[in-house]
Motif scaffolding. Structure first.
Motif, PDB file in Angstrom:
ATOM      1  N   SER A 171      -5.694   5.113   0.375  1.00  0.00           N
ATOM      2  CA  SER A 171      -6.027   4.053  -0.656  1.00  0.00           C
ATOM      3  C   SER A 171      -5.476   2.717  -0.559  1.00  0.00           C
ATOM      4  O   SER A 171      -4.243   2.552   0.059  1.00  0.00           O
ATOM      5  N   GLU A 172      -5.805   1.514  -1.151  1.00  0.00           N
ATOM      6  CA  GLU A 172      -5.225   0.470  -1.663  1.00  0.00           C
ATOM      7  C   GLU A 172      -4.983   0.306  -2.846  1.00  0.00           C
ATOM      8  O   GLU A 172      -5.940   0.421  -3.947  1.00  0.00           O
ATOM      9  N   ILE A 173      -3.662   0.029  -3.448  1.00  0.00           N
ATOM     10  CA  ILE A 173      -3.196  -0.421  -4.713  1.00  0.00           C
ATOM     11  C   ILE A 173      -3.584  -1.864  -4.996  1.00  0.00           C
ATOM     12  O   ILE A 173      -2.897  -2.576  -4.158  1.00  0.00           O
ATOM     13  N   ALA A 174      -4.576  -2.066  -5.828  1.00  0.00           N
ATOM     14  CA  ALA A 174      -4.682  -3.543  -5.913  1.00  0.00           C
ATOM     15  C   ALA A 174      -4.738  -4.134  -7.491  1.00  0.00           C
ATOM     16  O   ALA A 174      -4.493  -3.395  -8.151  1.00  0.00           O
ATOM     17  N   PHE A 175      -4.762  -5.425  -7.317  1.00  0.00           N
ATOM     18  CA  PHE A 175      -4.644  -5.905  -8.920  1.00  0.00           C
ATOM     19  C   PHE A 175      -5.980  -6.781  -8.826  1.00  0.00           C
ATOM     20  O   PHE A 175      -6.200  -7.731  -7.846  1.00  0.00           O
ATOM     21  N   VAL A 176      -6.691  -6.747  -9.895  1.00  0.00           N
ATOM     22  CA  VAL A 176      -7.886  -7.693 -10.016  1.00  0.00           C
ATOM     23  C   VAL A 176      -8.062  -8.257 -11.193  1.00  0.00           C
ATOM     24  O   VAL A 176      -7.753  -7.833 -12.311  1.00  0.00           O
ATOM     25  N   ASP A 177      -8.562  -9.467 -11.354  1.00  0.00           N
ATOM     26  CA  ASP A 177      -8.653 -10.366 -12.296  1.00  0.00           C
ATOM     27  C   ASP A 177     -10.098 -10.931 -12.286  1.00  0.00           C
ATOM     28  O   ASP A 177     -10.710 -11.832 -11.838  1.00  0.00           O
TER      29      ASP A 177
END
Length: 113
Positions: A81-87
């Motif tokens: 998995s990839e831990i991401a931040f979305v806005d």
């Protein structure tokens, strides 16, 4: 304890930038704890929490001086998995892009395997 090798779990550049911003705002280092709990509308749900310290058995995922932590029980659910931040228009949040999830709910916090 020294960080262990991560089992294909990545921290995105955007998530690392957001962690750096949160740490600067708090005036101290912040780490992102990512866990998988039973529940939610699809069977499992992600839990995100800002913490000051790691547990002895946490997996450390680091990028650009920022750290995400995963407890040993959650690691198998997050492999690859990839831990991401979305806005986005719906809001700004940390998310997990999980190739193991067979389905997920509309909010993106709950998933099934």
């Amino acid at each position: 304890m020294a960080p262990r090798e991560r089992p294909g779990i990545l921290l995105s550049a955007g998530a690392a930038r957001r962690l750096a911003e949160l740490a600067q705002s708090a005036g101290r280092p912040q780490m992102l704890r990512v866990a998988v709990d039973g529940g939610g509308c699809s069977g499992f749900q992600y839990r995100f929490e800002l913490v000051d310290a790691a547990e002895a058995d946490d997996l450390h995922i680091e990028l650009d001086g920022q750290t995400a932590l995963v407890d040993p029980v959650s690691i198998p659910f997050l492999k690859g998995s990839e831990i991401a931040f979305v806005d986005e228009l719906a809001g700004a949040q940390f998310v997990v892009r999980n190739p193991n999830a067979a389905s997920s709910c509309g909010c993106g916090v709950s998933f099934s395997i």
